[in-house]
Design a protein around this motif. Sequence first.
Motif, PDB file in Angstrom:
ATOM      1  N   VAL A 193      12.469   7.872   2.966  1.00 24.47           N
ATOM      2  CA  VAL A 193      12.130   7.157   1.741  1.00 24.47           C
ATOM      3  C   VAL A 193      11.034   7.922   0.997  1.00 24.47           C
ATOM      4  O   VAL A 193      11.079   8.076  -0.230  1.00 24.47           O
ATOM      5  CB  VAL A 193      11.653   5.720   2.054  1.00 24.47           C
ATOM      6  N   ASN A 194      10.069   8.435   1.753  1.00 22.50           N
ATOM      7  CA  ASN A 194       9.019   9.252   1.153  1.00 22.50           C
ATOM      8  C   ASN A 194       9.619  10.469   0.459  1.00 22.50           C
ATOM      9  O   ASN A 194       9.219  10.832  -0.652  1.00 22.50           O
ATOM     10  CB  ASN A 194       8.026   9.686   2.233  1.00 22.50           C
ATOM     11  N   SER A 195      10.602  11.102   1.113  1.00 18.44           N
ATOM     12  CA  SER A 195      11.217  12.296   0.523  1.00 18.44           C
ATOM     13  C   SER A 195      11.984  11.968  -0.745  1.00 18.44           C
ATOM     14  O   SER A 195      12.099  12.811  -1.641  1.00 18.44           O
ATOM     15  CB  SER A 195      12.148  12.969   1.546  1.00 18.44           C
ATOM     16  N   ILE A 196      12.520  10.733  -0.840  1.00 21.83           N
ATOM     17  CA  ILE A 196      13.179  10.315  -2.077  1.00 21.83           C
ATOM     18  C   ILE A 196      12.167  10.300  -3.214  1.00 21.83           C
ATOM     19  O   ILE A 196      12.422  10.798  -4.315  1.00 21.83           O
ATOM     20  CB  ILE A 196      13.832   8.933  -1.922  1.00 21.83           C
TER      21      ILE A 196
ATOM     22  N   ALA B 256       4.725   5.427  -5.224  1.00 23.34           N
ATOM     23  CA  ALA B 256       5.089   5.279  -6.636  1.00 23.34           C
ATOM     24  C   ALA B 256       4.100   6.008  -7.536  1.00 23.34           C
ATOM     25  O   ALA B 256       4.491   6.649  -8.530  1.00 23.34           O
ATOM     26  CB  ALA B 256       5.142   3.796  -7.005  1.00 23.34           C
ATOM     27  N   LEU B 257       2.820   5.919  -7.212  1.00 22.11           N
ATOM     28  CA  LEU B 257       1.805   6.613  -8.009  1.00 22.11           C
ATOM     29  C   LEU B 257       2.038   8.109  -7.996  1.00 22.11           C
ATOM     30  O   LEU B 257       2.016   8.771  -9.037  1.00 22.11           O
ATOM     31  CB  LEU B 257       0.412   6.288  -7.457  1.00 22.11           C
TER      32      LEU B 257
ATOM     33  N   THR C 118      -1.925  10.618   5.414  1.00 19.93           N
ATOM     34  CA  THR C 118      -2.704   9.867   6.393  1.00 19.93           C
ATOM     35  C   THR C 118      -2.216   8.422   6.485  1.00 19.93           C
ATOM     36  O   THR C 118      -2.058   7.865   7.578  1.00 19.93           O
ATOM     37  CB  THR C 118      -4.199   9.889   6.017  1.00 19.93           C
ATOM     38  N   ILE C 119      -1.967   7.796   5.346  1.00 16.60           N
ATOM     39  CA  ILE C 119      -1.481   6.420   5.335  1.00 16.60           C
ATOM     40  C   ILE C 119      -0.134   6.313   6.037  1.00 16.60           C
ATOM     41  O   ILE C 119       0.091   5.424   6.865  1.00 16.60           O
ATOM     42  CB  ILE C 119      -1.363   5.898   3.882  1.00 16.60           C
TER      43      ILE C 119
ATOM     44  N   ILE D 193       0.826  -1.200   0.000  1.00 16.53           N
ATOM     45  CA  ILE D 193       0.000   0.000   0.000  1.00 16.53           C
ATOM     46  C   ILE D 193       0.865   1.256   0.000  1.00 16.53           C
ATOM     47  O   ILE D 193       0.699   2.151  -0.841  1.00 16.53           O
ATOM     48  CB  ILE D 193      -0.953   0.015   1.220  1.00 16.53           C
ATOM     49  N   ILE D 194       1.811   1.331   0.942  1.00 18.95           N
ATOM     50  CA  ILE D 194       2.674   2.505   1.022  1.00 18.95           C
ATOM     51  C   ILE D 194       3.500   2.650  -0.250  1.00 18.95           C
ATOM     52  O   ILE D 194       3.604   3.739  -0.826  1.00 18.95           O
ATOM     53  CB  ILE D 194       3.590   2.412   2.258  1.00 18.95           C
TER      54      ILE D 194
END
Length: 428
Positions: A361-364, A240-241, A344-345, A234-235
Motif C-alpha cells: 500500500v505504501n508503494s502505491i 497521503a501527505l 519509522t512509523i 496516522i499512517i
Amino acid sequence: MEKHDAFAALRYKEFNVFLTIRFALIFAWTMQFVIIQWEVYHLTKDPLSLGYVGLVEVIPAVCMALFAGHLVDSNEKRGLLLKVIAGFSVISLAMFLLTWPAINSNWPSNYILYGIYGCVFLGGFVRSFVGPTVFALLGLIVPRKIYPNAATWNSSIRQVSLLCGAAAGGFTIHLLGTHGALAIVFFCVLVAFLFALMIKKRALPVKNTTATEQKESVFYSLAEGLKFVLTNKIILGVLALDMFAVLFGGARALLPIFAEDILKVGSKGFGILEAAPAVGALITMVICAFLPLYKNTGKKLLIAVFGFGVSIIMFGVSTNFYLSVFALFLSGVTDGISMVIRQTILQLRTPDHMRGRVASVNSIFISSSNEMGSFESGFTAKLMGTVVAVIFGGCMTLLTVVGMAGMIPPLRKLDLQKDVSEHQDDGK
C-alpha cells in the motif's frame, strides 16, 4: 529509556549485507532512470515524452502492488528478493541492447523510444515487488527495538545510492555515452544478486489464525492490508501527505529540460542537478541517526514538507545554475526528514505478518507520487511551460500541507517518543 546508540543497527552483520544490496539496487535503478530520461528527451525534445516514462511505469506498479504484498507475506523473503533482482537484470540487459549502436544504428528513433517505454513498463511489474520484499526482509533481519535506527540507516543508504546513481548517470553519459552507462547498470544489478545470496533464509512470521481464516481468499488478504492502512489515521495521513507533496512538487522529470534548454549546463550539469536533492537528504539522515525525530514528530513533518514546497518554487524561478542546485539541495533536506519519519512509523506500527501488504500500500502511494508526478510534470510543462509548471507544483504542495494539517489533527499532534520507548523495553 536506554541510551541512544546511533550505530545500533550497523552492529548486525547481515544488516550491513542488506544495506549493500540496497545500495547496489537503488544506485542501478536511479542511474538507469537518469539515463532513460536523458535519452528520451534527446530522441524527442518533448516534455510530455518525459511524463510518459512515469506513466508507463506507474500503471503496472500500482495494479500489481497489493497482489505483490500478498505474495511477499506468503513466501520466504530471501528467495523473492533473488527473483526480483533477476527480473531487474533482464530489464537492464534489454536497455543495454536497445541502446547498442551495433544493433540500433539502422532503427528509426521511434522504435528505440517504444522499446524503452516497453522496458520501463515491465520494470513497473518488478518494482511492485521491490518495496514490499525489502521492507518485510528488513523487519526480519534486525530486532524490533532498533527498528527506528535501522530505518534511519536504511533511508540514509537509499539517499547515498540516489546521490551516487544520479551523479554517475549524468557523468557516465558524458564519458561513455548511453550504451556504456547502461553497461554499468547491468553490472551493479549482478553485484546485488551475489550479495543477496549471503542473506539467510527465514521462516515466515507466525500469525495466530483459525482454520477458516487460513482458507480465506487472496482478495480477503489484500483487503486486510488495505483496510489496516485506511483505518489508521496516522499512517494514512503520512502516506497521503507524502503522495500529494511529491505528486505536485516533484520536478525531477523536467531536469533534462532545465539542464539542456534553461540553464544550458549539458550532461555534466544534469548529473549535478540530479544529485543535489540526494546530497541534502543524505546529510539530513546522517544527522537524524544521532538526533532522532521522536519529539513533536507531526509538526516537524508538516514543516519539512512545507519547506519542500518552498524549495521547489525557488528552483522554478531560478535562472542561475548554482541557485538551482541550492534549491534542489534544500528539497532533499526537507524530503529526507519526511522519509525518515514515514519509514519509522511504518516499521513501528506494522505487525510482522502484514509487512508485505502494508509496504505494498505504501508503494502505491510512492509510485503514485513519483511516477504520476513525472507524468503530471510533463503534462503541465507541455500545457503551461516548464517554469510555470514547476512553480505551480510547489504552490500546490504548500496548499496540501495546510489542508492536511487542518483535516487530520492526529497527524499534527504526532509524537513517537512513547512508541520508541515501548519497543526498546520489549525488545525482540
